[in-house]
Write an enzyme that holds these catalytic residues in place. Structure first.
Site, PDB file in Angstrom:
ATOM      1  N   SER A   1       3.008  -2.501  10.287  1.00 12.90           N
ATOM      2  CA  SER A   1       4.458  -2.494  10.475  1.00 12.90           C
ATOM      3  C   SER A   1       5.130  -3.812  10.092  1.00 12.90           C
ATOM      4  CB  SER A   1       4.810  -2.089  11.906  1.00 12.90           C
ATOM      5  OG  SER A   1       4.362  -0.764  12.163  1.00 12.90           O
TER       6      SER A   1
ATOM      7  N   GLY B   1       1.977   1.981  10.691  1.00 12.16           N
ATOM      8  CA  GLY B   1       2.902   3.095  10.540  1.00 12.16           C
ATOM      9  C   GLY B   1       3.555   3.541  11.837  1.00 12.16           C
TER      10      GLY B   1
ATOM     11  N   GLY C   1       2.538  -1.334   4.288  1.00  9.75           N
ATOM     12  CA  GLY C   1       2.575   0.092   3.977  1.00  9.75           C
ATOM     13  C   GLY C   1       4.002   0.549   3.727  1.00  9.75           C
ATOM     14  N   GLY C   2       4.615   1.157   4.740  1.00  8.56           N
ATOM     15  CA  GLY C   2       5.926   1.788   4.604  1.00  8.56           C
ATOM     16  C   GLY C   2       6.966   0.945   3.889  1.00  8.56           C
TER      17      GLY C   2
ATOM     18  N   ASN D   1       0.866  -1.185   0.000  1.00  8.45           N
ATOM     19  CA  ASN D   1       0.000   0.000   0.000  1.00  8.45           C
ATOM     20  C   ASN D   1       0.902   1.234   0.000  1.00  8.45           C
ATOM     21  OD1 ASN D   1      -1.878   1.991   0.398  1.00  8.45           O
ATOM     22  ND2 ASN D   1      -2.343   1.430   2.532  1.00  8.45           N
ATOM     23  N   TRP D   2       0.981   1.865  -1.161  1.00 11.86           N
ATOM     24  CA  TRP D   2       1.884   3.024  -1.299  1.00 11.86           C
ATOM     25  C   TRP D   2       1.309   4.273  -0.638  1.00 11.86           C
ATOM     26  CZ3 TRP D   2       3.741   2.781  -7.159  1.00 11.86           C
ATOM     27  CH2 TRP D   2       4.467   1.593  -7.349  1.00 11.86           C
ATOM     28  N   LYS D   3       0.046   4.229  -0.250  1.00 15.50           N
ATOM     29  CA  LYS D   3      -0.635   5.386   0.361  1.00 15.50           C
ATOM     30  C   LYS D   3      -0.439   6.633  -0.511  1.00 15.50           C
ATOM     31  CE  LYS D   3       0.141   3.349   4.871  1.00 15.50           C
ATOM     32  NZ  LYS D   3      -0.095   3.483   6.282  1.00 15.50           N
TER      33      LYS D   3
ATOM     34  N   GLU E   1      -5.781  -5.265  10.411  1.00  7.48           N
ATOM     35  CA  GLU E   1      -4.758  -4.245  10.635  1.00  7.48           C
ATOM     36  C   GLU E   1      -5.061  -3.503  11.936  1.00  7.48           C
ATOM     37  OE1 GLU E   1      -2.713  -2.981   6.811  1.00  7.48           O
ATOM     38  OE2 GLU E   1      -4.546  -1.819   6.901  1.00  7.48           O
TER      39      GLU E   1
ATOM     40  N   GLU F   1      -7.162   4.470   7.751  1.00 15.80           N
ATOM     41  CA  GLU F   1      -6.944   5.910   7.505  1.00 15.80           C
ATOM     42  C   GLU F   1      -8.177   6.525   6.846  1.00 15.80           C
ATOM     43  OE1 GLU F   1      -3.218   5.369   5.478  1.00 15.80           O
ATOM     44  OE2 GLU F   1      -2.317   4.735   7.366  1.00 15.80           O
TER      45      GLU F   1
ATOM     46  N   HIS G   1      -9.786   1.080   4.633  1.00 12.00           N
ATOM     47  CA  HIS G   1      -8.507   1.200   5.342  1.00 12.00           C
ATOM     48  C   HIS G   1      -8.723   2.107   6.549  1.00 12.00           C
ATOM     49  CE1 HIS G   1      -4.380   2.313   6.288  1.00 12.00           C
ATOM     50  NE2 HIS G   1      -3.984   1.237   5.605  1.00 12.00           N
TER      51      HIS G   1
HETATM   52  C1  PEP Z   1      -1.006  -0.090   5.821  1.00  6.12           C
HETATM   53  O1  PEP Z   1      -0.917   0.987   5.267  1.00  6.12           O
HETATM   54  O2  PEP Z   1      -1.976  -0.793   5.573  1.00  6.12           O
HETATM   55  C2  PEP Z   1       0.051  -0.506   6.747  1.00  6.12           C
HETATM   56  C3  PEP Z   1      -0.063  -1.655   7.324  1.00  6.12           C
HETATM   57  O3  PEP Z   1       1.093   0.359   6.938  1.00  6.12           O
HETATM   58  P1  PEP Z   1       2.518   0.037   7.658  1.00  6.12           P
HETATM   59  O4  PEP Z   1       2.999  -1.266   7.072  1.00  6.12           O
HETATM   60  O5  PEP Z   1       3.385   1.185   7.318  1.00  6.12           O
HETATM   61  O6  PEP Z   1       2.248  -0.097   9.122  1.00  6.12           O
END
Ligand code: PEP
Length: 245
Positions: A207, A169, A228-229, A9-11, A163, A97, A95
């Site tokens: 994470s 994040g 994500g990251g 997930n590049w957000k 999640e 966010e 999601h």
């Molecule tokens: C996400 O954006 O769904 C996520 C899990 O982010 P991260 O891996 O950065 O915690």
């Protein structure tokens, strides 16, 4: 069930050039150019990425989809049919966010799920509790409330991503015991409420990194990861994808 699935997930990151450069790195690597791997890119770059991914195995995902099905006066929205039109295979739905910053509720999320399924785009429903909800021991009720919309979907394929909001994040990862507990809870919920839980993939997200991916992906009932990251770095993402086998 198909093998494990890893979606990056590049957000709201990358620019046209860096998105294409990252996709080129992923395409050049058999660990990431794989049918069990997807990238959820910003909407504005999806069409160009769809062209770039043609002929590859890597799947394209949107990060969101409209709750409105038909074309019309919905300024700023992207319909499921539009996503299907350019070749999106998946779309994230709900999601945390989006739930937090855009107040997405179950009614809107059910419409998004239905629209995606009807258009032939597989939705990935994200569920998870906040830290306060976990500490208040409400996390299973919260997750069951978020899953409830699935009982309203007559048929069609979808994926679930667990999640925990407190792990997204933040660098804080749920323990393997916590992950195993909730994944078993979700599988059981599916069995009780929508049947055939063995056909529904449940990903873990929060994470996930190169260093912890192997242990997380080997945990019982974990059918993949939403990353994500770490998905913005091709080297880290490849290690995670490799861990998924
Ligand atoms: C996400 O954006 O769904 C996520 C899990 O982010 P991260 O891996 O950065 O915690």
């Amino acid at each position: 069930m198909a093998g494990k699935l890893v979606i990056g997930n590049w957000k709201m990151n990358t620019r046209a050039q860096s998105a294409q450069a990252l996709a080129a790195e992923l395409l050049a690597d058999a660990a990431t150019n794989h049918e069990g791997v997807g990238i959820a890119a910003p909407a504005v770059y999806l069409a160009a990425l769809a062209q770039q991914l043609k002929g590859g195995k890597l799947a394209l995902s949107a990060q969101d989809v409209s709750c409105y099905a038909k074309d019309g006066a919905y300024t700023g929205e992207t319909s499921a049919e539009m996503l299907a039109d350019i070749g999106c295979v998946y779309t994230l739905v709900g999601h945390s966010e989006r739930r937090q910053y855009f107040s997405e509720d179950n009614a809107a999320l059910l419409a998004k799920m239905r629209n995606a399924i009807a258009a032939g785009v597989t939705p990935v429903l994200c569920v998870g509790e906040t830290l306060a909800q976990r500490e208040a021991d409400e996390y299973k009720t919260v997750i069951a409330d978020q899953l409830a919309i699935l009982a309203e979907i007559a048929d069609g394929e979808y994926v679930i991503a667990y999640e925990p909001v407190w792990a997204i994040g933040t660098g804080k990862v749920a323990s393997l015991e916590q992950i195993a507990e909730i994944h078993a809870f979700i599988k059981n919920w599916c069995l009780q409420n929508v049947g055939a839980s063995d056909k529904i993939r449940v990903l873990y997200g929060g994470s996930v990194k190169a260093e912890n991916a192997a242990a997380i992906l080997a945990t019982k009932n974990v059918d993949g990861a939403l990353v994500g990251g770490a998905s913005l770095d091709a080297g880290s993402f490849r290690v995670i994808c490799q861990a998924a086998g």
